[in-house]
Enzyme design. Structure first.
Site: not given
Length: 408
Positions: A143, A174, A272
């Site tokens: 992402h 992911d 992230s």
């Protein structure tokens, strides 16, 4: 709903987190901005982990299953009041932060790992990444790079930058691998073993929250084997004012991840794809998600999963996933589990003898609290792996061994 796809929504709302599920990829600012509360201080109300860049919509993590708070094979516990303090022995192999000679302090671990963690800047988002090779291979979240096209820039700990291209992505886990161009001699991260983690182990989270590259936060492993569901198109996450305008809903296909590491180390937008490392400076997880309305509830993808996926992305540009072949939903009776709604013809589940109406209560070593547990665990298995599945049928409990096959 297939066990290799997210389960259908269950009723009951998100009581553990209020009415909003966990998110990734952006942060929200509900209602008018209020003055800061009086001491004791509390962390700002940001939610995870990819940082928004003004003007464009971002993806958002949308759900944390019941397993993530109330289930899973391993979890934190509270000692009873009045119990004697246990004696600490030296038989535990987990490294800890110390100031004694021969042990790494927090500062030494941070100094060791920071050169291996980078900031990733895209057209509409920023995140973090971890250096896998001296010639520029970098591991991050899917992402972080999704929707960014070819406009990726990597910023290293020494301030230098390089353009980057995507090697491969895997939305199911992911994870993604990119390559920084024209670089050499990078400080690659040391990989640890996430299977050896224990609740209470010391960890550091390193990344670029809110664009502040090289940020270090400390904490512990709060729990293991959580199941987290991301995305889902709920449309209840919006960009903050000034970042693309109000009323822009965030939606993307949901992704259910099993075996996640829970930590209380502070994780914020931009973390992230960054590193979760143990007290020896070894990578044990890739920081990915936090609970939208929670405090100190962050989640990381185990490094053993990340290693398996990244090796396939580097070699083939894609990842092979295991396939069980059942559609499941949450059990509604007194026994927690995943109720099989349908079994695909010729699937590994059918070959093992599972049938419609069976209640799966355990898969592998993990107790099943709902459909998402099965989905998340299956995504962590390898093709050809033999997995014990415990189920109930007509009030009787039995166990079969399922040989996972490749999802076509």
């Amino acid at each position: 709903m297939d066990a290799n796809a997210p389960r259908e929504d269950s009723a009951g709302g998100w009581s553990q987190f209020g009415d909003k599920p966990p998110t990734t990829g952006t942060f929200t600012r509900p209602g008018p901005v209020l003055p800061p509360p009086p001491p004791p201080q509390r962390r700002a109300g940001f939610v995870l982990t990819r940082k928004a860049v003004a003007g464009l919509a971002l993806a958002a993590f949308a759900a944390l299953t019941a397993t993530a708070l109330g289930g899973g094979a391993v979890g934190a516990y509270v000692a009873g009041a009045g119990q004697p303090v246990p004696t600490v022995t030296k038989t535990v192999a987990s490294p800890v932060f110390r100031t004694a000679s021969g042990q790494l302090t927090v500062a030494q671990v941070a100094e060791k790992v920071q050169p291996s963690v980078v900031m990733i800047q895209g057209q509409s988002a920023e995140g973090s990444g971890v250096v896998l090779s001296e010639d520029g291979l970098i591991l991050t979240n899917n992402h972080v790079v999704s929707g960014q096209g070819k406009q990726l820039t990597v910023k290293f700990s020494d301030g230098k930058t390089a353009k980057a291209t995507v090697v491969g992505t895997d939305p199911a886990t992911d994870l993604a691998v990119i390559r920084a161009e024209g670089v050499s001699g990078l400080a690659k991260v040391t990989l640890g073993d996430s299977d050896q983690l224990k609740v209470g182990d010391d960890v550091l989270a390193i990344g670029s929250p809110l664009g502040l590259d090289g940020t270090v936060t400390s904490g512990i492993i709060s729990a293991l084997d959580r199941t987290v569901t991301a995305g889902g198109g709920r449309g209840d996450q919006q960009l903050p004012p000034g970042l693309g305008g109000q009323g822009q809903s965030q939606a993307e296909e949901p992704t259910t991840l099993g075996g996640m590491i829970q930590t209380d180390a502070a994780i914020n937008p931009g973390n992230s794809g960054g590193a979760l490392v143990n007290a020896a400076g070894e990578l044990v997880g890739i920081n990915s998600a936090v609970a939208a309305d929670g405090v100190n509830l962050g989640f990381a993808i185990p490094v053993n999963t990340a290693k398996q996926v990244s090796e396939q992305l580097i070699s083939n540009g894609k990842v092979t996933h295991a396939f069980l072949g059942v559609s499941v939903t949450d059990a509604t009776g007194d026994v927690p589990g995943a109720l099989i709604r349908q079994v695909s013809a010729g699937s590994p589940a059918e070959k093992a003898g599972l049938k419609q109406g069976d209640l799966i209560t355990k898969i592998g070593d993990t107790a099943v609290s709902g459909g998402d547990t099965v989905v998340g665990q299956v995504r962590g298995f390898k093709v050809g792996q033999q997995v014990p599945v415990t189920y109930q049928r007509d009030g009787k409990t039995d166990t079969v061994t399922v040989t996972m096959e490749e999802k076509k």
